[in-house]
Write a protein that holds these residues in place. Structure first.
Motif, PDB file in Angstrom:
ATOM      1  N   GLU A 114      78.413 -22.264   9.306  1.00  0.00           N
ATOM      2  CA  GLU A 114      78.225 -20.889   8.846  1.00  0.00           C
ATOM      3  C   GLU A 114      78.200 -20.833   7.310  1.00  0.00           C
ATOM      4  O   GLU A 114      77.468 -20.031   6.722  1.00  0.00           O
ATOM      5  N   CYS A 115      79.005 -21.677   6.704  1.00  0.00           N
ATOM      6  CA  CYS A 115      79.013 -21.743   5.232  1.00  0.00           C
ATOM      7  C   CYS A 115      77.651 -22.170   4.707  1.00  0.00           C
ATOM      8  O   CYS A 115      77.087 -21.531   3.811  1.00  0.00           O
ATOM      9  N   LEU A 116      77.118 -23.251   5.267  1.00  0.00           N
ATOM     10  CA  LEU A 116      75.846 -23.779   4.778  1.00  0.00           C
ATOM     11  C   LEU A 116      74.679 -22.863   5.138  1.00  0.00           C
ATOM     12  O   LEU A 116      73.610 -22.963   4.531  1.00  0.00           O
ATOM     13  N   ALA A 117      74.870 -21.983   6.114  1.00  0.00           N
ATOM     14  CA  ALA A 117      73.812 -21.025   6.466  1.00  0.00           C
ATOM     15  C   ALA A 117      73.698 -19.915   5.431  1.00  0.00           C
ATOM     16  O   ALA A 117      72.690 -19.194   5.400  1.00  0.00           O
ATOM     17  N   GLN A 118      74.729 -19.741   4.615  1.00  0.00           N
ATOM     18  CA  GLN A 118      74.695 -18.718   3.573  1.00  0.00           C
ATOM     19  C   GLN A 118      73.799 -19.174   2.409  1.00  0.00           C
ATOM     20  O   GLN A 118      73.582 -20.367   2.191  1.00  0.00           O
ATOM     21  N   ASP A 119      73.295 -18.202   1.665  1.00  0.00           N
ATOM     22  CA  ASP A 119      72.575 -18.502   0.424  1.00  0.00           C
ATOM     23  C   ASP A 119      73.628 -18.748  -0.657  1.00  0.00           C
ATOM     24  O   ASP A 119      74.194 -17.798  -1.226  1.00  0.00           O
ATOM     25  N   LEU A 120      73.904 -20.003  -0.932  1.00  0.00           N
ATOM     26  CA  LEU A 120      74.994 -20.337  -1.857  1.00  0.00           C
ATOM     27  C   LEU A 120      74.701 -19.882  -3.287  1.00  0.00           C
ATOM     28  O   LEU A 120      75.626 -19.757  -4.092  1.00  0.00           O
ATOM     29  N   LEU A 176      88.357 -27.833   9.103  1.00  0.00           N
ATOM     30  CA  LEU A 176      87.521 -26.844   9.785  1.00  0.00           C
ATOM     31  C   LEU A 176      87.152 -27.372  11.161  1.00  0.00           C
ATOM     32  O   LEU A 176      87.181 -28.598  11.401  1.00  0.00           O
ATOM     33  N   PRO A 177      86.769 -26.512  12.091  1.00  0.00           N
ATOM     34  CA  PRO A 177      86.493 -26.973  13.459  1.00  0.00           C
ATOM     35  C   PRO A 177      85.352 -27.980  13.539  1.00  0.00           C
ATOM     36  O   PRO A 177      85.381 -28.895  14.389  1.00  0.00           O
ATOM     37  N   ASP A 178      84.330 -27.837  12.718  1.00  0.00           N
ATOM     38  CA  ASP A 178      83.139 -28.673  12.866  1.00  0.00           C
ATOM     39  C   ASP A 178      82.950 -29.722  11.765  1.00  0.00           C
ATOM     40  O   ASP A 178      82.048 -30.557  11.859  1.00  0.00           O
ATOM     41  N   VAL A 179      83.782 -29.701  10.724  1.00  0.00           N
ATOM     42  CA  VAL A 179      83.599 -30.648   9.633  1.00  0.00           C
ATOM     43  C   VAL A 179      84.868 -30.669   8.793  1.00  0.00           C
ATOM     44  O   VAL A 179      85.611 -29.673   8.735  1.00  0.00           O
ATOM     45  N   SER A 180      85.117 -31.791   8.147  1.00  0.00           N
ATOM     46  CA  SER A 180      86.261 -31.837   7.243  1.00  0.00           C
ATOM     47  C   SER A 180      85.910 -31.133   5.932  1.00  0.00           C
ATOM     48  O   SER A 180      84.738 -31.043   5.554  1.00  0.00           O
ATOM     49  N   GLY A 181      86.941 -30.629   5.271  1.00  0.00           N
ATOM     50  CA  GLY A 181      86.704 -29.924   4.025  1.00  0.00           C
ATOM     51  C   GLY A 181      86.044 -30.799   2.970  1.00  0.00           C
ATOM     52  O   GLY A 181      85.170 -30.344   2.212  1.00  0.00           O
ATOM     53  N   LEU A 182      86.432 -32.095   2.910  1.00  0.00           N
ATOM     54  CA  LEU A 182      85.857 -32.998   1.901  1.00  0.00           C
ATOM     55  C   LEU A 182      84.378 -33.247   2.172  1.00  0.00           C
ATOM     56  O   LEU A 182      83.557 -33.270   1.243  1.00  0.00           O
ATOM     57  N   ILE A 216      78.092 -28.986   0.047  1.00  0.00           N
ATOM     58  CA  ILE A 216      77.924 -27.800  -0.807  1.00  0.00           C
ATOM     59  C   ILE A 216      77.411 -28.212  -2.179  1.00  0.00           C
ATOM     60  O   ILE A 216      76.445 -27.632  -2.700  1.00  0.00           O
ATOM     61  N   LEU A 217      78.044 -29.219  -2.782  1.00  0.00           N
ATOM     62  CA  LEU A 217      77.661 -29.633  -4.124  1.00  0.00           C
ATOM     63  C   LEU A 217      76.285 -30.283  -4.152  1.00  0.00           C
ATOM     64  O   LEU A 217      75.636 -30.320  -5.203  1.00  0.00           O
ATOM     65  N   ALA A 218      75.836 -30.784  -2.989  1.00  0.00           N
ATOM     66  CA  ALA A 218      74.477 -31.319  -2.927  1.00  0.00           C
ATOM     67  C   ALA A 218      73.445 -30.193  -2.980  1.00  0.00           C
ATOM     68  O   ALA A 218      72.309 -30.393  -3.420  1.00  0.00           O
TER      69      ALA A 218
END
Length: 357
Positions: free
Chosen positions: A62-68, A80-86, A92-94
């Motif tokens: 859901e985070c990556l679906a947003q317009d960052l 997080l349920p589907d991925v580690s924070g790191l 995100i930084l990519a």
């Protein structure tokens, strides 16, 4: 997902680092209660700043679906349920360089250090009254991020300015070099002119006397040049001068200096060259010049040259000008002896030695 936004739209332009922070924050937290508390804390703190925005999501996808690009900071849980924070931090930084602040119950210093090493801008532990401090941490990190971007912009401008200065300096140095070359060079023959020769003469004479090595000087004058120039025309006369300069240039070493002294007269400086070697150089010039100018004069004889030579070790001149004067006096003797001739000055008061064909 929770989304709350002030009614006034935020500006899309990048604010200056010292402008008031009106954050657009993305909260990535799988615990709905914690997510709501964080969103409320942010909205309450920034409620007097129109344009602030808080969006809450529960998963990495859901985070990556947003317009960052629509956010100023991201508050990220460590698990997080589907991925580690790191791993999500890397993704995100990519996509975009943005302040990412971990907000987590994991208070391990090693974990915090690894998060910062991976690119997180800050690390907040969910302990005590962290919710009161969290908006201040966000505001501080956004300012730091703006300052970092401003510094990067200024550094890029500085590098560009330095490069422009370097280019301009190189162009200026090249222009100065060309101007100096033009000022030092005879425009017709491309040999040194008399002014440049005088500077070289002083330097060579000083070095020769200081380090005790020989320095020879040869004054050269084309024989009967004026009648040729008058009868054949100035264009042919110029070609003869150029041919003479080419012969002289091809005969000398890179350490030697040749100059057009005036009219049809040339002067040579031969460092580390005793009188005998100078005579050999002059003889090669004398012989080659005749062949090189035959086509211009349309005469089998071609143009001949008279040469007078002086030497520091043989003649012991008291000054650089005296060395040239001695060679000039020897040249006059060569003219008097029938031209097409090489004459050395010899010791003061001695009879000059001639080298004629």
């Amino acid at each position: 997902m929770c989304e709350q936004q002030d009614s006034k739209p935020s500006s899309s332009s990048s604010p200056a680092w010292d402008e008031p922070v009106i954050p657009r924050t993305l909260v990535v937290e799988d615990d709905p209660d914690q997510r709501e508390l964080i969103c409320d804390a942010m909205l309450m703190y920034f409620q007097d700043r129109p344009g602030s925005k808080v969006v809450g999501v529960a998963t990495g996808s859901e985070c990556l679906a947003q317009d960052l690009n629509g956010f100023d900071a991201i508050l990220l849980d460590y698990q997080l349920p589907d991925v580690s924070g790191l791993d999500l931090l890397n993704q995100i930084l990519a996509v975009r360089d943005i302040p990412v602040i971990f907000v987590t119950g994991n208070n391990s210093s090693a974990t915090a250090a690894e998060a910062i090493r991976r690119g997180a801008q800050d690390y907040v532990v969910k302990l005590g009254d962290y919710l009161f401090a969290l908006p201040v941490v966000v505001e501080k990190n956004i300012r730091q991020y703006r300052l970092k971007r401003e510094n990067a912009r200024l550094q890029a401008e500085l590098r560009a300015s330095v490069e422009q200065i370097r280019i301009k300096n190189a162009q200026l140095e090249e222009s100065l070099r060309r101007l100096q070359e033009m000022a030092d060079t005879d425009h017709l023959t491309a040999l040194a002119n008399r002014r440049a020769f005088s500077e070289t003469l002083d330097r060579y004479f000083h070095e020769a006397t200081r380090y005790d090595f020989d320095l020879s000087c040869a004054m050269c004058d084309l024989d009967d040049y004026k009648p040729l120039n008058d009868s054949l025309g100035h264009l042919v006369g110029d070609k003869i001068l150029v041919a003479a300069a080419d012969v002289i240039r091809s005969t000398l070493r890179s350490s030697d200096t040749a100059a057009r002294y005036g009219g049809d007269e040339f002067v040579l400086l031969l460092p580390h060259t005793p009188i005998e070697m100078a005579i050999n150089v002059a003889e090669r010039i004398r012989r080659q010049l005749t062949a090189a100018t035959q086509a211009h004069t349309k005469c089998a004889k071609g143009v001949t040259i008279s040469i007078g030579i002086s030497s520091l070790m043989c003649d012991r001149p008291s000054s650089a000008d005296a060395l040239v004067s001695m060679a000039d006096r020897a040249l006059y003797v060569a003219k008097d002896r029938g031209k097409n001739c090489i004459v050395t000055f010899g010791e003061i008061g001695a009879v000059s030695q001639s080298h004629c064909p």
